[in-house]
Structures are given as C-alpha cells and as structure tokens.
Design a protein around this motif. Structure first.
Motif, PDB file in Angstrom:
ATOM      1  N   LYS A  64       3.631   8.814  17.506  1.00 11.60           N
ATOM      2  CA  LYS A  64       3.378   7.658  18.366  1.00 11.60           C
ATOM      3  C   LYS A  64       2.596   8.066  19.625  1.00 11.60           C
ATOM      4  CE  LYS A  64       7.085   4.478  17.055  1.00 11.60           C
ATOM      5  NZ  LYS A  64       7.431   5.061  15.750  1.00 11.60           N
ATOM      6  N   LEU A  65       2.655   9.349  19.963  1.00 11.46           N
ATOM      7  CA  LEU A  65       1.857   9.867  21.075  1.00 11.46           C
ATOM      8  C   LEU A  65       0.438  10.182  20.626  1.00 11.46           C
ATOM      9  CD1 LEU A  65       4.291  12.282  22.970  1.00 11.46           C
ATOM     10  CD2 LEU A  65       3.019  10.396  23.985  1.00 11.46           C
ATOM     11  N   VAL A  66       0.337  10.786  19.445  1.00 13.17           N
ATOM     12  CA  VAL A  66      -0.969  11.127  18.868  1.00 13.17           C
ATOM     13  C   VAL A  66      -1.004  10.563  17.451  1.00 13.17           C
ATOM     14  CG1 VAL A  66      -2.518  12.993  18.164  1.00 13.17           C
ATOM     15  CG2 VAL A  66      -1.156  13.227  20.249  1.00 13.17           C
ATOM     16  N   PRO A  67      -1.685   9.437  17.232  1.00  8.64           N
ATOM     17  CA  PRO A  67      -1.747   8.852  15.892  1.00  8.64           C
ATOM     18  C   PRO A  67      -2.271   9.849  14.858  1.00  8.64           C
ATOM     19  CG  PRO A  67      -2.597   7.332  17.538  1.00  8.64           C
ATOM     20  CD  PRO A  67      -2.369   8.626  18.244  1.00  8.64           C
ATOM     21  N   GLY A  68      -1.570   9.932  13.764  1.00 10.06           N
ATOM     22  CA  GLY A  68      -1.970  10.865  12.716  1.00 10.06           C
ATOM     23  C   GLY A  68      -1.553  12.299  12.964  1.00 10.06           C
ATOM     24  N   ALA A  69      -0.686  12.514  13.957  1.00 11.27           N
ATOM     25  CA  ALA A  69      -0.266  13.877  14.306  1.00 11.27           C
ATOM     26  C   ALA A  69       0.373  14.581  13.114  1.00 11.27           C
ATOM     27  CB  ALA A  69       0.717  13.837  15.472  1.00 11.27           C
ATOM     28  N   LYS A  70       0.001  15.844  12.941  1.00 17.36           N
ATOM     29  CA  LYS A  70       0.557  16.656  11.853  1.00 17.36           C
ATOM     30  C   LYS A  70       1.258  17.912  12.369  1.00 17.36           C
ATOM     31  CE  LYS A  70      -2.813  15.143   8.389  1.00 17.36           C
ATOM     32  NZ  LYS A  70      -3.909  15.575   7.472  1.00 17.36           N
ATOM     33  N   SER A  71       0.845  18.393  13.539  1.00 22.16           N
ATOM     34  CA  SER A  71       1.412  19.641  14.056  1.00 22.16           C
ATOM     35  C   SER A  71       1.702  19.534  15.544  1.00 22.16           C
ATOM     36  CB  SER A  71       0.443  20.813  13.816  1.00 22.16           C
ATOM     37  OG  SER A  71       0.161  20.974  12.437  1.00 22.16           O
ATOM     38  N   VAL A  72       2.806  20.175  15.938  1.00 24.47           N
ATOM     39  CA  VAL A  72       3.152  20.291  17.354  1.00 24.47           C
ATOM     40  C   VAL A  72       3.102  21.774  17.714  1.00 24.47           C
ATOM     41  CG1 VAL A  72       4.886  19.901  19.134  1.00 24.47           C
ATOM     42  CG2 VAL A  72       4.640  18.262  17.248  1.00 24.47           C
ATOM     43  N   ILE A  73       2.176  22.127  18.586  1.00 21.94           N
ATOM     44  CA  ILE A  73       2.008  23.513  19.029  1.00 21.94           C
ATOM     45  C   ILE A  73       2.741  23.664  20.354  1.00 21.94           C
ATOM     46  CG2 ILE A  73       0.343  25.298  19.663  1.00 21.94           C
ATOM     47  CD1 ILE A  73      -1.767  23.607  18.090  1.00 21.94           C
ATOM     48  N   THR A  74       3.687  24.605  20.415  1.00 23.84           N
ATOM     49  CA  THR A  74       4.435  24.848  21.644  1.00 23.84           C
ATOM     50  C   THR A  74       4.048  26.207  22.208  1.00 23.84           C
ATOM     51  OG1 THR A  74       6.295  23.508  20.876  1.00 23.84           O
ATOM     52  CG2 THR A  74       6.725  25.052  22.669  1.00 23.84           C
ATOM     53  N   LEU A  75       3.804  26.243  23.512  1.00 27.99           N
ATOM     54  CA  LEU A  75       3.334  27.460  24.168  1.00 27.99           C
ATOM     55  C   LEU A  75       4.219  27.781  25.365  1.00 27.99           C
ATOM     56  CD1 LEU A  75       0.146  25.642  23.901  1.00 27.99           C
ATOM     57  CD2 LEU A  75      -0.005  27.999  23.118  1.00 27.99           C
ATOM     58  N   LEU A  76       4.534  29.044  25.548  1.00 28.20           N
ATOM     59  CA  LEU A  76       5.337  29.487  26.680  1.00 28.20           C
ATOM     60  C   LEU A  76       4.469  30.302  27.627  1.00 28.20           C
ATOM     61  CD1 LEU A  76       8.659  30.669  24.960  1.00 28.20           C
ATOM     62  CD2 LEU A  76       7.972  28.357  25.659  1.00 28.20           C
ATOM     63  N   TYR A  77       4.628  30.031  28.926  1.00 29.07           N
ATOM     64  CA  TYR A  77       3.834  30.723  29.947  1.00 29.07           C
ATOM     65  C   TYR A  77       4.775  31.287  31.008  1.00 29.07           C
ATOM     66  CZ  TYR A  77      -0.619  31.699  32.257  1.00 29.07           C
ATOM     67  OH  TYR A  77      -1.711  32.322  32.780  1.00 29.07           O
ATOM     68  N   ASN A  78       4.802  32.593  31.127  1.00 27.42           N
ATOM     69  CA  ASN A  78       5.732  33.288  32.015  1.00 27.42           C
ATOM     70  C   ASN A  78       5.428  33.006  33.491  1.00 27.42           C
ATOM     71  OD1 ASN A  78       7.544  35.155  33.109  1.00 27.42           O
ATOM     72  ND2 ASN A  78       6.230  36.903  32.717  1.00 27.42           N
ATOM     73  N   TYR A  79       6.491  32.782  34.276  1.00 26.34           N
ATOM     74  CA  TYR A  79       6.300  32.626  35.718  1.00 26.34           C
ATOM     75  C   TYR A  79       7.236  33.528  36.528  1.00 26.34           C
ATOM     76  CZ  TYR A  79      10.442  29.504  35.847  1.00 26.34           C
ATOM     77  OH  TYR A  79      11.704  28.968  35.752  1.00 26.34           O
ATOM     78  N   TYR A  80       7.886  34.468  35.889  1.00 26.83           N
ATOM     79  CA  TYR A  80       8.843  35.314  36.611  1.00 26.83           C
ATOM     80  C   TYR A  80       8.100  36.176  37.630  1.00 26.83           C
ATOM     81  CZ  TYR A  80      12.852  38.338  37.459  1.00 26.83           C
ATOM     82  OH  TYR A  80      13.891  39.010  38.051  1.00 26.83           O
ATOM     83  N   PRO A  81       8.476  36.101  38.918  1.00 25.04           N
ATOM     84  CA  PRO A  81       7.704  36.784  39.967  1.00 25.04           C
ATOM     85  C   PRO A  81       8.086  38.243  40.157  1.00 25.04           C
ATOM     86  CG  PRO A  81       9.456  35.508  40.970  1.00 25.04           C
ATOM     87  CD  PRO A  81       9.563  35.274  39.483  1.00 25.04           C
ATOM     88  N   ALA A  82       7.114  39.043  40.579  1.00 24.06           N
ATOM     89  CA  ALA A  82       7.391  40.446  40.907  1.00 24.06           C
ATOM     90  C   ALA A  82       8.072  40.548  42.265  1.00 24.06           C
ATOM     91  CB  ALA A  82       6.084  41.239  40.907  1.00 24.06           C
ATOM     92  N   GLN A  83       7.709  39.655  43.183  1.00 24.56           N
ATOM     93  CA  GLN A  83       8.313  39.623  44.515  1.00 24.56           C
ATOM     94  C   GLN A  83       9.337  38.501  44.588  1.00 24.56           C
ATOM     95  OE1 GLN A  83       4.276  39.348  46.450  1.00 24.56           O
ATOM     96  NE2 GLN A  83       5.299  40.640  47.970  1.00 24.56           N
ATOM     97  N   LYS A  84      10.428  38.734  45.301  1.00 27.31           N
ATOM     98  CA  LYS A  84      11.472  37.719  45.450  1.00 27.31           C
ATOM     99  C   LYS A  84      11.704  37.431  46.931  1.00 27.31           C
ATOM    100  CE  LYS A  84      12.674  38.299  41.020  1.00 27.31           C
ATOM    101  NZ  LYS A  84      12.120  39.618  40.731  1.00 27.31           N
ATOM    102  N   GLN A  85      12.268  36.284  47.200  1.00 24.15           N
ATOM    103  CA  GLN A  85      12.655  35.938  48.562  1.00 24.15           C
ATOM    104  C   GLN A  85      13.843  36.781  49.010  1.00 24.15           C
ATOM    105  OE1 GLN A  85      13.140  31.550  47.732  1.00 24.15           O
ATOM    106  NE2 GLN A  85      12.234  31.424  49.769  1.00 24.15           N
ATOM    107  N   LYS A  86      13.953  36.951  50.309  1.00 24.91           N
ATOM    108  CA  LYS A  86      15.154  37.556  50.866  1.00 24.91           C
ATOM    109  C   LYS A  86      16.285  36.539  50.766  1.00 24.91           C
ATOM    110  CE  LYS A  86      12.525  40.374  54.151  1.00 24.91           C
ATOM    111  NZ  LYS A  86      12.246  40.632  55.586  1.00 24.91           N
ATOM    112  N   PRO A  87      17.508  36.985  50.587  1.00 27.40           N
ATOM    113  CA  PRO A  87      18.614  36.038  50.386  1.00 27.40           C
ATOM    114  C   PRO A  87      18.966  35.199  51.607  1.00 27.40           C
ATOM    115  CG  PRO A  87      19.428  38.290  50.522  1.00 27.40           C
ATOM    116  CD  PRO A  87      17.939  38.382  50.446  1.00 27.40           C
TER     117      PRO A  87
END
Length: 315
Positions: A64-87
């Motif tokens: 219903k979002l994409v008429p005629g849809a046959k495949s759903v491609i899911t992608l993961l994108y990392n956002y884990y930071p090297a630097q962190k906030q001080k507590p």
C-alpha cells in the motif's frame, strides 16, 4: 541480470554507501504486527503521538506504500560514537550527537535507488528513514538482521543496537534472506531493571508515554507529570539507559560517519552554559542537529526539569 546477481549488487552497493548491514524480505502484509500495534494503540501507550494512529493500513502492508512492491530492503547504519559525554553534564542520546540522521541517510538511500535504476533499469521504489508509516524493526527481523530486545530495540548479534534502521521498499524481485528466528535476550532483565521511569514492560511492550525520550522530545506540553520528578537521570534530550546496560552492546564499535561526529557543545556544555544559551545561539549551533526537534523552548523546559530533579543534599 538474474535475481541472485541483482541481490548481490544491491548488497555490495549498500556497503559502499556506508551501510553496515543489508537484509531483504519479501513484501507481504504483517498480520501479527498489526494485531500488536492495534493493541498497543488501544492501551494509549503512544501518549500524545497521535501520528502513530494514522495510516494504520500502510504500516502493516508495504504494497500500500509502494504499489506492486515485491521486496523490502532493510539497512542498518552505525551511530555509536568514539567520544562520550562526561557523566556530570546534561545528557544527550548518542544518536543526536552529530547531524540529523534523517538527512544523512535519506541521501544515501536516494543514492542506492539511483544506482539500482542505473544498473537494472526502471524500478519503482521508496526509501524511508523513521519518518513514514513503516515497521522498521519488524522488517529487520524478517530480513535476518537481528531480534527485538526487551527494550524494543533491534539487536544485532555481532554489533549490538546502536544503529539507525532505513528501509527501501521496491517492486524489484530479489532473493529474500532467512528471518532471524532466535531471541538471545534469554532471562536477562537489565534494561527493564535499569529503566528510570519503568517504561519497559513484560513481553517486549514499551509504554512510550512513560519513556524519557518521549517526554524530552515528543511531548509538547511545557509541564511534565509530577510523578516523573526525580526520575530523569540528567537526560536533557532522549535516553540511552536501556542500551547502555544491554550486554550485547559490548560489541558496539565506533562509527565511520563524519556527519555523526559530536557537536563540540554537546560534549562540553555544563548545565549553567546550557542555561545561558540564547535562542539565536541554539539555532546556530544546532541548525543541523536532531535537537532542533525539541526546539529552544523544549530544551529549556527539559533543562529546568532535570535541574530541579536532583535531591537536595541534607544540611
């Protein structure tokens, strides 16, 4: 190009664009997820996020979002930071350290679709990044990328949960991956036990109307319920408690996306410096940041609440 070559091409291009993982599922309705979503909405656990009630049929049926849809491609994108906030500084959820992920990932999704069309031909498709009626986590599980933890986050067995999930729905026939069949949370309840506001319920149900992220980002009212006093743990925007305590996030590794590198002020500003910030400064510093969603007034509201959130030391 046959189905196997098309599938391999898409996974290779997604990797070149910076996506860490790519999984594919057949585009079919989601009846089980529809029942769960309906029950969740009926209990009012979405709070004042009325948009969650909209387009129910689109959320549970990709055709219903994409008429005629046959495949759903899911992608993961990392956002884990090297630097962190001080507590001891007002805390910002890690996903919001850098630029707005919607813009960054949408550009990459458009690039992926453009390359698919260039290589394969006319393809009907739409990309989504947390801004449309798509059940991203359900599709991630169906495409073999992980399982949904007790905290409601998708967990990848090798890399944890600090990922953005993007979805590309297309009428292109592709080779589907096997769904992720196991749940590796086991008897662990660290996220449930650690949640400051008891928003994590049994059976992987999240009462979003009690979540710190809901209060500090989504809620537009200027006052928080009295029952939340003393429970925000210094969170100014969003909350990472349930992810920080998750054992699977010991596998998290720093991202390689320059756009997600921390805005210096996020790492360094003290409560008094946040309080002294003018609206003009806020708009300039956070012009490209997810923090603009809460707006200047929302940040001041949150800051005031967490500043009075701490118990007074006895005389």
């Amino acid at each position: 190009m046959d189905i196997d070559k098309r599938t391999l091409f898409i996974k290779q291009i997604s990797k070149q664009l910076g996506f860490d993982y790519c999984g594919i599922a057949q585009a079919t309705p989601l009846p089980e997820e529809a029942r769960k979503l309906e029950a969740w909405l009926n209990k009012g656990m979405h709070g004042q996020m009325r948009y969650m009630e909209n387009h129910f049929d689109l959320r549970v049926d990709p055709t219903k979002l994409v008429p005629g849809a046959k495949s759903v491609i899911t992608l993961l994108y990392n956002y884990y930071p090297a630097q962190k906030q001080k507590p001891d500084v007002p805390q910002i959820a890690k996903y919001a350290y850098g630029n707005d992920y919607h813009e960054v990932i949408r550009e990459k999704l458009n690039g992926l679709l453009a390359q698919i069309r260039e290589k394969i031909g006319t393809v009907n498709g739409r990309g989504f990044v947390d801004s449309a009626p798509v059940l991203e986590r359900a599709w991630a599980v169906k495409s073999g990328l992980g399982w949904v933890g007790k905290n409601g986050n998708l967990i990848h067995k090798q890399s944890g949960s600090f990922f953005f999930i993007a979805t590309l729905i297309t009428d292109l026939e592709l080779q589907a991956d096997a769904p992720f069949a196991k749940d590796y949370c086991g008897t662990c309840t660290r996220c449930i036990d650690a949640c400051p506001t008891n928003a994590i319920l049994p059976d992987k149900v999240i009462d979003a109307s009690r979540c710190i992220s809901y209060f500090t980002i989504e809620l537009k009212e200027m006052l928080f319920p009295d029952e939340m006093q003393g429970k925000f743990d210094n969170w100014l925007f969003g909350c990472d408690v349930c992810q920080d305590v998750c054992p699977w996030n010991r596998f998290s590794k720093p991202h390689n996306e320059p756009a997600f590198n921390p805005i210096p002020e996020i790492l360094n500003l003290s409560s008094s410096e946040w309080e002294a910030m003018t609206e003009e400064q806020f708009r300039r510093i956070f012009k490209y940041s997810p923090l603009k969603r809460a707006k200047y007034k929302g940040i001041l509201r949150n800051l005031k609440f967490i500043s009075t959130d701490k118990p007074t030391a006895p005389l």
